[in-house]
Design a protein around this motif. Structure first.
Motif, mmCIF file in Angstrom:
data_model
loop_
_atom_site.group_PDB
_atom_site.id
_atom_site.type_symbol
_atom_site.label_atom_id
_atom_site.label_comp_id
_atom_site.label_asym_id
_atom_site.label_seq_id
_atom_site.Cartn_x
_atom_site.Cartn_y
_atom_site.Cartn_z
ATOM 1 N N HIS A 247 144.628 28.727 52.249
ATOM 2 C CA HIS A 247 144.368 27.977 51.007
ATOM 3 C C HIS A 247 145.245 28.605 49.928
ATOM 4 N N ASP B 158 137.755 30.253 51.514
ATOM 5 C CA ASP B 158 136.676 29.990 50.554
ATOM 6 C C ASP B 158 135.359 29.591 51.233
ATOM 7 N N GLU C 261 145.306 28.647 46.665
ATOM 8 C CA GLU C 261 144.848 29.055 45.324
ATOM 9 C C GLU C 261 145.215 30.529 45.075
ATOM 10 N N HIS D 31 138.634 24.516 49.472
ATOM 11 C CA HIS D 31 138.280 24.069 48.156
ATOM 12 C C HIS D 31 139.356 23.167 47.556
ATOM 13 N N ASP E 174 143.864 33.066 43.919
ATOM 14 C CA ASP E 174 142.980 34.213 44.221
ATOM 15 C C ASP E 174 143.231 34.727 45.640
HETATM 16 FE FE LIG Z 1 139.636 28.297 46.189
#
Ligand SMILES: [Fe+2]
Ligand SMILES: Cc1cc2nc3c(=O)[nH]c(=O)nc-3n(C[C@H](O)[C@H](O)[C@H](O)COP(=O)(O)O)c2cc1C
Ligand SMILES: [Fe+2]
Length: 404
Positions: free
Chosen positions: A83, A169, A85, A150, A87
């Protein structure tokens, strides 16, 4: 210095976890005094190493240092991005730089353009298909798309030989658990409320996709021995506990008897009415969770959503402000709209000076979302005996909605 764990969690599979106490507002919205942990993983095989995900960019130096303690960076052959993102990919650019762009980056077809857009990197990239398998040394990696868990490009990776699900996530939670695994019941007990908060805050908008994603994983025959998420605890003793927690939206599970009150009050008028409601609830044996936004105190909106989401019934109190709903309540309502399903009984308490617009608008908005407004008490300024009686009546209607 952040706390860091580097540990072999299964044969040749290493966890790299960093505890983030720096982030005060996750995604810039959700206040997390409890912190959050990021988990990346490194699999060593006879045919090179596979790195799964990474950490937030704030911890880049630490990430590269820790990674170097378990492998020579030259041995990293593949980087799987579950993923994109930041983070989980904040460390990607530096990792690619350090490894002279040698590793093949693997992910969903969209991931290629996302990492270019977010980090300005264009590594060698292999887009995987849904359900595709790939052998690396003695292990087989199976990639499964779980869209919107997500982001649209989210995948999970299942290590077929060892039965580890690297889920990013999915199955994650906020906070900084004292342990790595779910072995200690007290650690699990303390952690679960943060899973709930994380779910509503971060993936609540996509709850239908959570249900679809879980069903898909189950139907594809994945029965992990270990669930290794990108945040928080790893699961091996109580795998069904975390799966059940994530399935809660499917089975509409709320906490039996839980009533949450959220109210705003500028000068105490709404607060006085809410006090009556609380006292009546207590008389009926219900101890509500209370969130308030006043001139002296503000609750944490992330916690508000979390408590609303697993309550059986809700009470909302607010005032009319400049011919509308009081702005903070309007904001909470916007988040409720975004993150929750309107499937609960609600009681509304509003106060006003020259026209109860808040009461009327709240009722319409909540009913449009599917909430069942069982009572709406509108008070012209100061609380009087008639209003107190109406509040008592409303509470009794609300409590009738609770499961026995
Ligand atoms: Fe996420
Ligand atoms: C800044 C401000 C704006 C207000 N705007 C309205 C309004 O547009 N219409 C109305 O009927 N009352 C309005 N009121 C009156 C409040 O709704 C009323 O006093 C209410 O009881 C306040 O409750 P609270 O002090 O618990 O928040 C306003 C009050 C303030 C302080
Ligand atoms: Fe994340």
């Amino acid at each position: 210095m952040p706390s860091i764990y580097v540990k072999e969690v299964h044969n040749n599979l290493f966890l790299l976890r960093v505890d983030d106490h720096i982030t005060k507002y996750f995604e810039g919205i959700w206040k997390i005094p409890e912190g959050i942990a990021y988990n990346a993983y490194l699999l060593k095989t006879e045919n090179g190493c596979v790195l799964f995900d990474g950490w937030k960019a704030d911890f880049t130096e630490e990430f590269l240092n820790e990674l170097s303690t378990i492998t020579d960076l030259d041995n990293i052959k593949y980087v799987v991005i579950n993923h994109a993102e930041p983070d989980h990919t904040g460390t990607l650019k530096s990792l690619l730089k350090e490894t002279k762009y040698k590793p093949l980056v693997i992910g969903h077809p969209m991931t290629k353009s996302l990492i270019k857009a977010l980090h300005g990197v264009e590594p060698k990239f292999r887009a995987v298909k849904d359900g595709e398998e790939m052998s690396v040394g003695e292990e087989i990696l199976k990639f499964v798309y779980v869209p919107w868990l997500h982001w649209p490009e989210t995948i999970v990776t299942y290590l077929e030989k060892t039965g580890v699900l690297i889920s990013c996530d999915v199955f994650g939670g906020y906070s900084i658990p004292k342990e790595i695994f779910d072995e200690d019941p007290e650690v699990v007990r303390n952690y679960i409320p943060y899973v709930r908060k994380y779910m509503v805050n971060v993936i609540g908008h996509y709850r239908d996709f959570v249900i679809k994603g879980l069903n898909k994983l189950r139907d594809s025959g994945i029965q992990p021995k270990i669930i290794a998420p990108g945040h928080g605890l790893l699961w091996r003793k109580e795998i069904n506990r975390i799966i059940r927690e994530y399935s809660r939206w499917d089975i509409q599970e709320s906490i039996k008897g839980k009533v949450t009150i959220v109210y705003t009050s500028m000068y105490g008028y709404v607060e006085n009415a809410i006090k009556e409601a609380i006292s009546e609830l207590k008389k009926q044996g219900v101890n509500p969770v209370i969130h308030k936004f006043t001139d002296k105190y503000r609750s944490n909106v992330g916690d508000v959503l979390s408590d609303l989401d697993d309550s059986e019934a809700i009470i909302i109190g607010t005032a009319t402000y400049e011919a509308g709903i009081y702005p903070i309540m309007k904001y909470i309502l916007t988040l409720v709209k975004e993150k929750m399903k309107g499937n609960k009984p609600v009681m509304i308490i509003t106060t006003y000076g020259w026209g109860d617009i808040a009461g009327r608008s709240l009722r319409t908005e909540l009913e449009d979302l599917g909430f069942k407004v069982v009572s709406a008490v509108s008070i012209h300024g100061t609380l009087d005996q008639t209003s107190i009686e109406k509040i008592k009546g409303g509470i009794s209607l609300l409590l009738k909605e609770l499961s026995s």
